[in-house]
Write a protein that holds these residues in place. Structure first.
Motif, PDB file in Angstrom:
ATOM      1  N   ARG A 164      39.700 -62.014 -72.723  1.00  0.00           N
ATOM      2  CA  ARG A 164      39.359 -62.850 -71.581  1.00  0.00           C
ATOM      3  C   ARG A 164      39.104 -61.955 -70.371  1.00  0.00           C
ATOM      4  O   ARG A 164      39.988 -61.206 -69.940  1.00  0.00           O
ATOM      5  CB  ARG A 164      40.481 -63.845 -71.287  1.00  0.00           C
ATOM      6  N   GLU A 165      37.881 -62.031 -69.857  1.00  0.00           N
ATOM      7  CA  GLU A 165      37.488 -61.238 -68.693  1.00  0.00           C
ATOM      8  C   GLU A 165      36.701 -62.115 -67.727  1.00  0.00           C
ATOM      9  O   GLU A 165      35.829 -62.892 -68.155  1.00  0.00           O
ATOM     10  CB  GLU A 165      36.636 -60.037 -69.109  1.00  0.00           C
ATOM     11  N   PHE A 169      35.918 -66.126 -72.099  1.00  0.00           N
ATOM     12  CA  PHE A 169      36.313 -65.515 -73.365  1.00  0.00           C
ATOM     13  C   PHE A 169      35.115 -64.834 -74.016  1.00  0.00           C
ATOM     14  O   PHE A 169      34.005 -65.355 -74.001  1.00  0.00           O
ATOM     15  CB  PHE A 169      36.866 -66.571 -74.332  1.00  0.00           C
ATOM     16  N   SER A 229      51.118 -72.869 -68.651  1.00  0.00           N
ATOM     17  CA  SER A 229      51.159 -71.689 -67.786  1.00  0.00           C
ATOM     18  C   SER A 229      52.493 -71.661 -67.041  1.00  0.00           C
ATOM     19  O   SER A 229      53.054 -72.711 -66.706  1.00  0.00           O
ATOM     20  CB  SER A 229      49.996 -71.723 -66.786  1.00  0.00           C
ATOM     21  N   ASN A 253      49.951 -59.430 -74.070  1.00  0.00           N
ATOM     22  CA  ASN A 253      48.656 -59.884 -73.567  1.00  0.00           C
ATOM     23  C   ASN A 253      47.556 -59.716 -74.613  1.00  0.00           C
ATOM     24  O   ASN A 253      47.439 -58.669 -75.250  1.00  0.00           O
ATOM     25  CB  ASN A 253      48.288 -59.088 -72.306  1.00  0.00           C
ATOM     26  N   GLY A 254      46.763 -60.760 -74.791  1.00  0.00           N
ATOM     27  CA  GLY A 254      45.636 -60.705 -75.719  1.00  0.00           C
ATOM     28  C   GLY A 254      45.967 -61.143 -77.128  1.00  0.00           C
ATOM     29  O   GLY A 254      45.093 -61.110 -78.012  1.00  0.00           O
ATOM     30  N   TYR A 354      45.416 -68.345 -77.646  1.00  0.00           N
ATOM     31  CA  TYR A 354      45.291 -67.032 -77.016  1.00  0.00           C
ATOM     32  C   TYR A 354      46.350 -66.930 -75.935  1.00  0.00           C
ATOM     33  O   TYR A 354      46.489 -67.830 -75.095  1.00  0.00           O
ATOM     34  CB  TYR A 354      43.887 -66.877 -76.409  1.00  0.00           C
ATOM     35  N   GLN A 356      47.688 -64.952 -72.730  1.00  0.00           N
ATOM     36  CA  GLN A 356      47.289 -64.039 -71.664  1.00  0.00           C
ATOM     37  C   GLN A 356      48.501 -63.726 -70.788  1.00  0.00           C
ATOM     38  O   GLN A 356      49.186 -64.637 -70.304  1.00  0.00           O
ATOM     39  CB  GLN A 356      46.181 -64.658 -70.804  1.00  0.00           C
ATOM     40  N   ILE A 358      49.658 -61.811 -67.332  1.00  0.00           N
ATOM     41  CA  ILE A 358      49.142 -61.237 -66.083  1.00  0.00           C
ATOM     42  C   ILE A 358      50.327 -60.782 -65.239  1.00  0.00           C
ATOM     43  O   ILE A 358      51.231 -61.559 -64.934  1.00  0.00           O
ATOM     44  CB  ILE A 358      48.317 -62.272 -65.289  1.00  0.00           C
ATOM     45  N   ASN A 368      49.616 -67.388 -69.506  1.00  0.00           N
ATOM     46  CA  ASN A 368      48.738 -68.522 -69.755  1.00  0.00           C
ATOM     47  C   ASN A 368      48.501 -68.638 -71.262  1.00  0.00           C
ATOM     48  O   ASN A 368      48.243 -67.636 -71.936  1.00  0.00           O
ATOM     49  CB  ASN A 368      47.388 -68.350 -69.059  1.00  0.00           C
ATOM     50  N   TYR A 370      46.080 -70.433 -73.988  1.00  0.00           N
ATOM     51  CA  TYR A 370      44.832 -71.167 -74.164  1.00  0.00           C
ATOM     52  C   TYR A 370      44.684 -71.599 -75.622  1.00  0.00           C
ATOM     53  O   TYR A 370      45.163 -70.947 -76.539  1.00  0.00           O
ATOM     54  CB  TYR A 370      43.641 -70.291 -73.776  1.00  0.00           C
TER      55      TYR A 370
END
Length: 433
Positions: A164-165, A169, A229, A253-254, A354, A356, A358, A368, A370
């Motif tokens: 995710r950037e 996605f 979240s 993460n990821g 997914y 994430q 942060i 988060n 997803y």
């Protein structure tokens, strides 16, 4: 000569032999040489690959034992995927199954009726007699060894994934792998031992299969909804604790978790050592704060735990701390400690999820989650911590006989204990249900 005479003529040598044997038996004790000979295995007899002809029972047992030892020391080279590993026969638990072979060898030409003994000896004049020494495989031991060795032979598949950037996605293509099929390879090894192996060093080709990467582009395209979240603050933490939080969050993460798969925080972020990238920082241990590598990672697991609760995923393992933490309310924490406290949850949805993580230098961490949200429109949840009771501080003191009477010293100031519950409250279109 009539037919009856002809019929019995062929048995005359046998009856003559029988008469001679009876005559010798009634003629006195056998010589010492004959007695010794009777305790030896007949010439021409083998047990497996070992020639035991002319041996006594003890000599044959020693010969078989020596052969068994050489078999234990034999090295088997296991091949798969263009790679090889070595394992001894002893490690695989290879054993001989015919434990009566020596007794069977001793019985040749000695046991049975007169005709059978005569036939055994005549057979040995024209060839050898071989008693099988079949090999058995300890499947439990062999399976454990083969599973461990397979790790060096396998090329693990890399699952298709996501990154995710900039709020979007992107699909990351994986690659196929090659893995040893342990169960089929066990059958191959067992078949080789029974039919081809001579007990010396050998090479065996294992059964290896192509493993395709998990997750298709179509499956991963479903991952677009924010399921849950949660954010916590660590701005007042020491430098070591901040570093540990960022390292642990980075390892999570990821993560892509497919339907039915479980995720273990402890396994993912470990080992909690300097080699694992962690620093010394404060951590709870038996009701006290101590310096430990990875101190602070429990805030990572706690933050993720609350995001998982918001996503309404299935939590299969969770433990509380031994003392209250400050970054969430009682009953909302998730401790990580050794191999006995872990946070484990399952993707019980119909699509991949997914995760994430942060974290920022300002001192906050967010997780988060997803996926594909199939919950009804207007559905929402919130969680409330409710303290049931508190346990007062129990100060521990110790006396010192070298001090005046009545003197005592505080050994432990203790801390308040809590019993708390976490309530999940569900709403549909703003109405509590």
């Amino acid at each position: 000569m009539n037919n009856i005479s002809k019929k019995w003529m062929k048995w005359i040598p046998l009856f003559t032999l029988a008469a001679l044997c009876i005559g010798f038996a009634g003629g006195g004790a056998a010589t010492k040489a004959e007695t010794a000979e009777n305790h030896k295995i007949a010439d021409g007899v083998y047990i497996g690959n070992v020639y035991v002809g002319g041996m006594t029972e003890e000599e044959a047992v020693d010969a078989i034992s020596a052969y068994a030892q050489s078999v234990d020391d034999a090295v088997l080279t296991l091949n798969a995927n263009g790679k090889s590993v070595e394992v001894s026969a002893q490690e695989l638990g290879i054993t001989f199954q015919n434990t009566n072979a020596v007794q069977e060898a001793l019985a040749v030409g000695r046991n049975g009726n007169l005709i059978k003994r005569y036939k055994d000896k005549k057979d040995l004049e024209h060839g050898s007699k071989v008693f099988e020494l079949p090999l058995g495989l300890n499947e439990t031991a062999a399976r454990e060894v083969l599973t461990a060795k397979a790790e060096k032979l396998n090329n693990e598949a890399v699952d298709n994934g996501l990154i995710r950037e900039n709020g979007q996605f992107q699909f990351i293509e994986g690659s196929s792998g090659v893995e040893v099929n342990v169960e089929k390879s066990l059958m191959t090894i067992e078949d080789y031992l029974k039919n081809n192996w001579d007990g010396t060093d050998a090479s065996i080709d294992l059964v290896a299969e192509v493993v395709e990467p998990e997750g298709t582009k179509e499956e991963l395209a479903k991952v677009k909804d924010l399921l849950g979240s949660y954010t916590t603050n660590y701005s007042t933490s020491s430098a070591g604790r901040c570093a540990n939080i960022s390292v642990a969050a980075g390892k999570i993460n990821g993560t892509v978790l497919y339907p039915g798969e479980e995720f273990s925080v402890g396994q993912t972020i470990g080992p909690l050592t300097a080699a694992g990238g962690y620093e010394l920082a404060g951590a709870y241990e038996n009701g006290q704060t101590v310096q430990s590598y990875g101190g602070g990672v429990c805030q990572v697991s706690t933050t993720l735990y609350n995001a998982v609760l918001k996503a309404e995923l299935e939590v299969t393992q969770r433990s509380n701390h031994s003392m209250i933490v400050t970054y969430v309310k009682p009953s909302m924490d998730a401790a990580i400690a050794g191999d006995y406290k872990d946070l484990v949850f399952e993707n019980d949805t119909d699509a991949p999820i997914y995760v994430q993580g942060i974290y920022n230098s300002g001192g906050s961490i967010t997780f988060n989650i997803y996926g594909h949200d199939t919950r009804k429109a207007g559905h929402s949840v919130k969680y409330e911590s409710k303290t049931i009771k508190t346990t007062p501080v129990k100060t521990q003191t110790k006396k010192d006989s070298s001090k005046p009477v009545g003197y005592s010293e505080v050994e432990s100031s203790g801390h308040v204990g809590y019993v708390a519950e976490l309530w999940k409250i569900t709403y549909e279109n703003g109405k509590q249900v």
